[in-house]
Design a protein around this motif. Structure first.
Motif, mmCIF file in Angstrom:
data_model
loop_
_atom_site.group_PDB
_atom_site.id
_atom_site.type_symbol
_atom_site.label_atom_id
_atom_site.label_comp_id
_atom_site.label_asym_id
_atom_site.label_seq_id
_atom_site.Cartn_x
_atom_site.Cartn_y
_atom_site.Cartn_z
ATOM 1 N N ILE A 31 2.232 4.245 -19.070
ATOM 2 C CA ILE A 31 1.250 5.238 -18.515
ATOM 3 C C ILE A 31 0.327 4.249 -17.742
ATOM 4 N N ASP A 32 -0.324 3.313 -18.532
ATOM 5 C CA ASP A 32 -1.207 2.333 -17.693
ATOM 6 C C ASP A 32 -0.871 1.752 -16.530
ATOM 7 N N ALA A 33 0.608 1.365 -16.615
ATOM 8 C CA ALA A 33 1.061 0.701 -15.155
ATOM 9 C C ALA A 33 1.311 1.719 -14.054
ATOM 10 N N THR A 34 2.004 2.940 -14.512
ATOM 11 C CA THR A 34 1.913 4.015 -13.548
ATOM 12 C C THR A 34 0.641 4.551 -13.032
ATOM 13 N N ARG A 35 -0.447 4.391 -13.959
ATOM 14 C CA ARG A 35 -1.688 4.944 -13.315
ATOM 15 C C ARG A 35 -2.256 4.035 -12.259
ATOM 16 N N LYS A 36 -2.046 2.649 -12.657
ATOM 17 C CA LYS A 36 -2.563 1.494 -11.478
ATOM 18 C C LYS A 36 -1.896 1.846 -10.183
ATOM 19 N N ARG A 37 -0.429 1.915 -10.139
ATOM 20 C CA ARG A 37 0.080 2.269 -8.796
ATOM 21 C C ARG A 37 -0.327 3.596 -8.191
ATOM 22 N N ASP A 38 -0.518 4.372 -9.083
ATOM 23 C CA ASP A 38 -0.991 5.879 -8.669
ATOM 24 C C ASP A 38 -2.465 5.983 -8.071
ATOM 25 N N MET A 39 -2.854 4.700 -8.175
ATOM 26 C CA MET A 39 -4.425 4.657 -7.567
ATOM 27 C C MET A 39 -4.587 3.973 -6.351
ATOM 28 N N LYS A 40 -3.424 3.510 -5.597
ATOM 29 C CA LYS A 40 -3.589 2.677 -4.546
ATOM 30 C C LYS A 40 -4.242 3.517 -3.385
ATOM 31 N N PRO A 41 -5.303 2.820 -2.485
ATOM 32 C CA PRO A 41 -5.926 3.635 -1.802
ATOM 33 C C PRO A 41 -4.927 4.110 -0.535
ATOM 34 N N LYS A 42 -3.777 3.538 -0.243
ATOM 35 C CA LYS A 42 -2.923 4.056 0.779
ATOM 36 C C LYS A 42 -2.219 5.173 0.474
ATOM 37 N N ASP A 43 -1.987 5.180 -0.921
ATOM 38 C CA ASP A 43 -1.326 6.450 -1.365
ATOM 39 C C ASP A 43 -1.338 7.598 -0.565
ATOM 40 N N ALA A 44 -0.073 8.091 0.017
ATOM 41 C CA ALA A 44 -0.195 9.195 1.149
ATOM 42 C C ALA A 44 -0.344 10.439 0.803
ATOM 43 N N GLU A 47 11.044 -0.480 -3.595
ATOM 44 C CA GLU A 47 9.882 0.188 -3.435
ATOM 45 C C GLU A 47 8.796 0.098 -2.569
ATOM 46 N N ASP A 48 8.362 1.005 -1.856
ATOM 47 C CA ASP A 48 7.155 1.064 -0.926
ATOM 48 C C ASP A 48 6.057 1.848 -1.769
ATOM 49 N N PRO A 49 5.059 1.274 -2.207
ATOM 50 C CA PRO A 49 4.064 1.881 -3.028
ATOM 51 C C PRO A 49 3.371 3.106 -2.127
ATOM 52 N N ASN A 50 3.532 3.011 -0.954
ATOM 53 C CA ASN A 50 2.681 3.976 0.183
ATOM 54 C C ASN A 50 3.521 5.202 0.805
ATOM 55 N N ILE A 51 4.730 5.215 -0.229
ATOM 56 C CA ILE A 51 5.817 6.461 0.255
ATOM 57 C C ILE A 51 6.020 7.156 -1.121
ATOM 58 N N ASP A 52 5.966 8.519 -0.921
ATOM 59 C CA ASP A 52 6.009 9.224 -1.990
ATOM 60 C C ASP A 52 7.692 9.541 -2.211
ATOM 61 N N HIS A 53 8.129 8.730 -3.323
ATOM 62 C CA HIS A 53 9.601 8.698 -3.661
ATOM 63 C C HIS A 53 10.283 9.982 -4.281
ATOM 64 N N ALA A 54 9.403 10.869 -4.682
ATOM 65 C CA ALA A 54 9.938 11.988 -5.303
ATOM 66 C C ALA A 54 9.096 13.051 -4.734
ATOM 67 N N PRO A 55 9.284 13.767 -3.589
ATOM 68 C CA PRO A 55 8.364 14.516 -3.116
ATOM 69 C C PRO A 55 8.711 16.140 -3.593
ATOM 70 N N TYR A 56 7.630 16.839 -3.509
ATOM 71 C CA TYR A 56 7.811 18.149 -4.040
ATOM 72 C C TYR A 56 8.477 18.895 -2.986
ATOM 73 N N ALA A 57 9.465 19.651 -3.326
ATOM 74 C CA ALA A 57 10.433 20.544 -2.421
ATOM 75 C C ALA A 57 9.329 21.582 -1.912
ATOM 76 N N GLU A 58 8.583 22.196 -2.831
ATOM 77 C CA GLU A 58 7.690 23.231 -2.271
ATOM 78 C C GLU A 58 6.419 23.005 -1.611
#
Length: 295
Positions: free
Chosen positions: A228-241, A72-83
């Motif tokens: 949910i807590d763990a996912t939230r922490k990953r989701d709040m990384k400053p470099k998240d694209a 995993e690369d935390p700064n990459i969107d691994h499941a992008p929205y098609a639309e």
């Protein structure tokens, strides 16, 4: 996914009678008609605020631990929205260049999805959540995300969902379509509340559906890493694209909030609750689909 965004309009668009947010522009919606689906794709088809980021995190960790994806690369969107078009290229172009197996997310109603989905029958995971918590989560979401001015209150969002004028269209049309497909071999229908009750069992179910074999220790590790807590922490990384594309402070990330079952009770009035219950009973009548509204 590369960074750098598109010029964002200030309001939604309407396409074939349904409203869409600025991040799903017309050229992306039209591109779905000819989007090339692969048989080994994994599509995460959820209504908004129904655990989309959560199930994406789970699926990605299963694939990584199964050796089907690189680390995993935390700064990459691994499941992008098609639309969506958030970066320098629209996601449908980025996905066309992506290696298999692709994990693709979408909030689109069935009639807006690529027609090839119904021919090539890739794996589809749909997560449904009780609609009262969707309303509550949406009220917070639209305080952070640039959106429509008429989503400024819980009542406005509730009215929009009941009228079908909400962004991405009718909630019940979305969830009932996939509920009715739950027996199809390529469809896994999950409930958000069941995932909250027994996450490890839900992860095992997803793993088996994807044809991945993981030992008990690895399944437990994934369940600990995808609370949910763990996912939230990953989701709040400053470099998240995504946060960069949305121009959002990571501390205010709208993608994962409380994630609790029954938070609606802290926001709905008695009158709002009764009105919404009546509407839900009508649209779900005789369909066999029920939801858990309290923890």
């Amino acid at each position: 996914m590369s960074q750098g965004g598109q010029q964002r309009p200030k309001s939604s668009i309407t396409y074939k009678g349904v409203r869409f947010p600025w991040q799903a522009p017309l050229h992306c919606l039209q591109a779905m008609e000819s989007f090339e689906v692969r048989p080994d794709d994994i599509w995460l088809l959820t209504y908004t605020k129904s655990g989309t980021t959560w199930i994406g995190d789970i699926v990605n960790k299963i694939l990584v631990n199964s050796g089907l994806r690189e680390k995993e690369d935390p700064n990459i969107d691994h499941a992008p929205y098609a639309e969506y078009h958030l970066y320098s290229k629209p996601n449908f172009q980025l996905l066309a260049e992506a290696p298999s197996p692709r994990v693709i997310t979408s909030h689109l109603l069935p009639q807006f999805l690529p027609p090839q989905i119904f021919v090539k029958k890739p794996k589809i995971i749909s997560v449904a959540r009780n609609p009262k918590d969707i309303v509550t989560s949406s009220a917070y979401h639209y305080q952070i995300i640039e959106a429509q001015e008429d989503y400024s209150s819980l009542q406005n969002i509730m009215d929009a969902i009941m009228s079908g004028k909400i962004i991405f269209g009718e909630w019940h049309t979305h969830v009932l379509y996939w509920w009715n497909k739950r027996e199809d071999d390529n469809v896994l229908f999950l409930k958000y509340e069941d995932m909250k009750t027994d996450l490890e069992s839900s992860i095992k179910k997803v793993c088996e559906f994807l044809g991945c074999r993981l030992d008990t220790q690895t399944l437990k590790k994934i369940s600990e890493e995808t609370t949910i807590d763990a996912t939230r922490k990953r989701d709040m990384k400053p470099k998240d694209a995504r946060l960069i594309a949305y121009n959002i402070d990571p501390a205010m990330s709208p993608f994962v909030r409380k994630g609790v079952v029954g938070d609606w009770k802290n926001h709905f009035t008695v009158a709002q609750s009764e009105e919404f219950d009546k509407w839900c009973a009508e649209v779900l009548k005789h369909r066999g689909l029920t939801f858990q509204y309290e923890a």
